[in-house]
Design a protein around this motif. Sequence first.
Motif, PDB file in Angstrom:
ATOM      1  N   ASP A 215       0.826  -1.202   0.000  1.00 32.86           N
ATOM      2  CA  ASP A 215       0.000   0.000   0.000  1.00 32.86           C
ATOM      3  C   ASP A 215       0.863   1.256   0.000  1.00 32.86           C
ATOM      4  OD1 ASP A 215      -2.943  -0.909   0.367  1.00 32.86           O
ATOM      5  OD2 ASP A 215      -1.819  -2.105   1.834  1.00 32.86           O
ATOM      6  N   GLN A 273      -2.780   2.906  -5.326  1.00 32.94           N
ATOM      7  CA  GLN A 273      -2.608   2.888  -3.877  1.00 32.94           C
ATOM      8  C   GLN A 273      -2.467   1.475  -3.311  1.00 32.94           C
ATOM      9  OE1 GLN A 273      -6.257   5.147  -2.992  1.00 32.94           O
ATOM     10  NE2 GLN A 273      -4.946   6.761  -2.143  1.00 32.94           N
ATOM     11  N   HIS A 274      -2.723   0.460  -4.143  1.00 32.44           N
ATOM     12  CA  HIS A 274      -2.694  -0.913  -3.639  1.00 32.44           C
ATOM     13  C   HIS A 274      -2.177  -1.851  -4.722  1.00 32.44           C
ATOM     14  CE1 HIS A 274      -3.798  -4.237  -1.004  1.00 32.44           C
ATOM     15  NE2 HIS A 274      -4.368  -4.829  -2.038  1.00 32.44           N
TER      16      HIS A 274
END
Length: 415
Positions: A215, A273-274
């Motif tokens: 993340d 973001q991931h």
Amino acid sequence: MNDPRPAEQALLAAPRPAADLRTRVRAFEAELIAFRRDLHRHPELGRQEFRTTGLLHDRLVAAGLAPRLLPGGTGMTVDIVPPGTPAGTPLLAFRADIDALPIEDAKSEAPYRSTVPGRAHACGHDVHTSIVLGTALVLAAAARTGELRRPVRLVFQPAEEVMPGGALDVIKAGGMDGVGRIFAVHCDPRVDVGRIGLKVGAITSACDRLVLHLDGPGGHTARPHLTTDLVTAVARMAVDLPAVFARRMDPRWGVSLVWGRIASGSAANVIPQHAELEGTVRCLELAGWREAPDLLHELIAKMAETHRAKWTLDYHRGVPPVVNEAGSIAQLEAAMTARFGAAGQVVEDTEQSLGGEDFSWYLEHAPGALARLGVRTPGDPVVRDLHQGRFDVDERAIGIGVELFAALALEHSTV
């Protein structure tokens, strides 16, 4: 399916010496092949095997036995205990796995092709189940005639394909209580029907599953220096982690980290973001299996820090290696050669595979062995490998498996 009781009556009328075991097995062979084909047409996934369990339960009850369902409602155990058996006498156990795989059956020409989309018995569990059912029927009749002189437990296990495996369900329910020795076979499409493959020591590998989550804050691809470039981070980990992991482990342990899924991002100009990596860790030796989780956590922490990524690791313990006990292998070889021919003709050496098998959990409670049962028609040029939609077997293997297990119970095994 035809009424099975005439076959049992014929069996009871057969000559009594154990040497006539083949005649007794053949009395059930057509029924067992039909049973296998019925399971093949109606495959059920792990812990969903309600129809399979019902068929097994009804047939065992019809044979005069008293099966015990597992608490989850799928799978069962059943004991055959000769009258007068002293309390505490160790049980000889035989195990079958009853679940199927979530893949498509590609055998369009087979009349017993799966009728359930996306489900298939592509690993031979329908064969294993039919063999242990047949063993139960033969031994139940032998108990009634006084020929069975040791107590036996038949284990019909759910969810072998679901890590860490339905063997733990059986053990938790007491299925290994009192067991002194346990045997199983697994179909091997590389071995001709009429033969088995044996190996003392580890015959399968440990297998775990892991999901790595990375993340970061996300950002624009024009400014990667202001954020965490997760795509680069996950790509580097996908390449570097298996190599570094292997170099930190003893090479004799045969440790292998292989990714099966990588996922991140949804647009060309957006830093996500991931990100995720998912794969398996396989080990030939117990020592490597025990060390793997801690080492992976250490390595991931260092790599994630380099890329300024936050991380979590979901590490799912699967199964340890199946380690065959030498005495149990000797008993399998003795029974196979006595029933079917000289060792060089019907028994062959086999290799350790990197596949996982939850039969390993039983061997933490009692000695035993897993044999590779030949299911290939001799001379067949087509390789029907496990976990593929065209997998199939030479059904003569069912009768051979029943005769082998029944011979262990009646003539060859000690517990």
